[in-house]
Write a protein that holds these residues in place. Structure first.
Motif, PDB file in Angstrom:
ATOM      1  N   GLU A  16      66.289  32.469  75.340  1.00 20.72           N
ATOM      2  CA  GLU A  16      66.564  31.219  76.061  1.00 20.72           C
ATOM      3  C   GLU A  16      68.061  30.900  76.096  1.00 20.72           C
ATOM      4  OE1 GLU A  16      64.139  28.867  77.604  1.00 20.72           O
ATOM      5  OE2 GLU A  16      63.381  30.918  77.657  1.00 20.72           O
ATOM      6  N   GLU A  19      69.851  33.190  78.515  1.00 16.95           N
ATOM      7  CA  GLU A  19      69.622  32.875  79.928  1.00 16.95           C
ATOM      8  C   GLU A  19      70.269  31.560  80.355  1.00 16.95           C
ATOM      9  OE1 GLU A  19      65.936  32.277  83.122  1.00 16.95           O
ATOM     10  OE2 GLU A  19      65.519  32.882  81.050  1.00 16.95           O
ATOM     11  N   HIS A  20      70.212  30.558  79.480  1.00 21.06           N
ATOM     12  CA  HIS A  20      70.617  29.210  79.898  1.00 21.06           C
ATOM     13  C   HIS A  20      71.891  28.696  79.230  1.00 21.06           C
ATOM     14  CE1 HIS A  20      66.759  28.963  81.893  1.00 21.06           C
ATOM     15  NE2 HIS A  20      66.137  29.215  80.763  1.00 21.06           N
ATOM     16  N   LYS A  24      72.187  23.956  78.199  1.00 14.87           N
ATOM     17  CA  LYS A  24      71.046  23.843  79.116  1.00 14.87           C
ATOM     18  C   LYS A  24      69.729  24.303  78.501  1.00 14.87           C
ATOM     19  CE  LYS A  24      73.753  24.209  83.383  1.00 14.87           C
ATOM     20  NZ  LYS A  24      73.949  24.956  84.653  1.00 14.87           N
ATOM     21  N   THR A  25      69.807  24.939  77.345  1.00 10.90           N
ATOM     22  CA  THR A  25      68.583  25.395  76.693  1.00 10.90           C
ATOM     23  C   THR A  25      67.857  24.208  76.064  1.00 10.90           C
ATOM     24  OG1 THR A  25      69.379  27.627  76.237  1.00 10.90           O
ATOM     25  CG2 THR A  25      67.648  26.789  74.799  1.00 10.90           C
ATOM     26  N   LYS A  26      66.531  24.164  76.245  1.00 12.04           N
ATOM     27  CA  LYS A  26      65.698  23.120  75.666  1.00 12.04           C
ATOM     28  C   LYS A  26      64.869  23.709  74.525  1.00 12.04           C
ATOM     29  CE  LYS A  26      67.016  20.306  78.955  1.00 12.04           C
ATOM     30  NZ  LYS A  26      68.021  19.254  78.663  1.00 12.04           N
ATOM     31  N   GLY A  29      61.430  24.726  75.515  1.00  8.47           N
ATOM     32  CA  GLY A  29      61.306  26.055  76.105  1.00  8.47           C
ATOM     33  C   GLY A  29      61.241  27.134  75.051  1.00  8.47           C
ATOM     34  N   GLN A  97      69.213  40.910  75.987  1.00 12.03           N
ATOM     35  CA  GLN A  97      69.309  39.480  75.691  1.00 12.03           C
ATOM     36  C   GLN A  97      70.295  39.213  74.553  1.00 12.03           C
ATOM     37  OE1 GLN A  97      65.098  38.899  75.062  1.00 12.03           O
ATOM     38  NE2 GLN A  97      64.810  38.107  77.143  1.00 12.03           N
ATOM     39  N   ASP A 104      78.020  35.431  76.207  1.00 11.77           N
ATOM     40  CA  ASP A 104      78.079  34.025  76.573  1.00 11.77           C
ATOM     41  C   ASP A 104      78.720  33.189  75.470  1.00 11.77           C
ATOM     42  OD1 ASP A 104      77.060  31.879  78.543  1.00 11.77           O
ATOM     43  OD2 ASP A 104      76.286  31.166  76.626  1.00 11.77           O
ATOM     44  N   LYS A 176      81.208  33.571  84.495  1.00 10.28           N
ATOM     45  CA  LYS A 176      80.117  34.015  83.622  1.00 10.28           C
ATOM     46  C   LYS A 176      79.981  35.531  83.683  1.00 10.28           C
ATOM     47  CE  LYS A 176      75.113  33.468  82.857  1.00 10.28           C
ATOM     48  NZ  LYS A 176      75.241  33.277  81.406  1.00 10.28           N
ATOM     49  N   ASN A 178      77.603  38.613  83.370  1.00 12.34           N
ATOM     50  CA  ASN A 178      76.173  38.925  83.433  1.00 12.34           C
ATOM     51  C   ASN A 178      75.831  40.307  82.889  1.00 12.34           C
ATOM     52  OD1 ASN A 178      75.229  36.455  84.625  1.00 12.34           O
ATOM     53  ND2 ASN A 178      76.208  37.101  86.532  1.00 12.34           N
TER      54      ASN A 178
END
Length: 204
Positions: A16, A19-20, A24-26, A29, A97, A104, A176, A178
């Motif tokens: 998570e 990705e976010h 922005k990660t919750k 989630g 990941q 990141d 960013k 990727n």
């Protein structure tokens, strides 16, 4: 040693956050992906900040486990650089990941809350120190000319690596990242630096 629920949570957190990003990660989630309750996430990891720091440490440990010091070439600086780059791309393919999370985290260090910045930076510094120690040991085993001081070579190569890292960090702060192909241009320059260091630049 993590139990199965703790492992599921940290692996879900890696996915998570990769990705976010941190903000922005919750945690909802993360709990959903790990198939546990949100309360259990906080039972194991106390807070989102702490969970992010643990996810970064987990990603570093997982990638570091892929390193085998005995496999690194010791006959050529260029061969060492080539092997290292191929190894990083293999790790990125095997653990996309984890690699994305670290890219990141490193590229957005300054945006993290102060307490989290200090924690993540400490992980990065430990990893960097271990990496430079490994490189230094390998360099000392290379067939360096008798007329050249080995420690001078070590310092020069480490200084060059530091410069490469600064250039990469500057690029990461602008957009960013990727995947590792983001660094293709700087990798080409880095290979050129290694070639100059190994072969010299004065025509004889």
């Amino acid at each position: 040693m993590r139990d199965q629920k703790s492992l599921r949570i940290i692996e879900a957190a890696v996915a998570e956050f990769a990705e976010h990003g941190f903000f922005k990660t919750k945690t909802d989630g993360i709990a959903e992906k790990a198939q546990v309750s949100k309360g259990l996430v906080f039972h194991y990891y106390q807070s989102k900040k702490n969970l992010y720091g643990e996810a970064v440490a987990f990603a570093i440990d997982r990638l570091s486990a892929e390193l085998n010091q005995q496999l690194f070439p010791r006959d050529s600086l260029l061969a060492l650089f080539d092997y290292s780059m191929k190894l990083k791309f293999r790790m990125a393919e095997t653990y996309p990941q984890e690699m994305q999370l670290l890219l990141d985290a490193y590229g957005n260090l300054e945006s993290l809350p102060d307490e989290l910045y200090e924690k993540v930076m400490s992980y990065i510094e430990v990893t960097r120190t271990q990496h430079f120690k490994l490189v230094s040991e390998i360099l000392r085993e290379m067939p360096i000319k008798a007329s050249v001081n080995k420690e001078d070579v070590v310092h020069l190569v480490i200084m060059t690596f530091n410069q490469i890292e600064l250039e990469a960090r500057s690029m990461m702060g602008q957009e960013k990242v990727n995947d590792l192909h983001f660094f293709d241009d700087i990798l080409k320059r880095s290979e050129a630096y290694m070639r100059i260091l190994e072969n010299g630049f004065i025509e004889t």
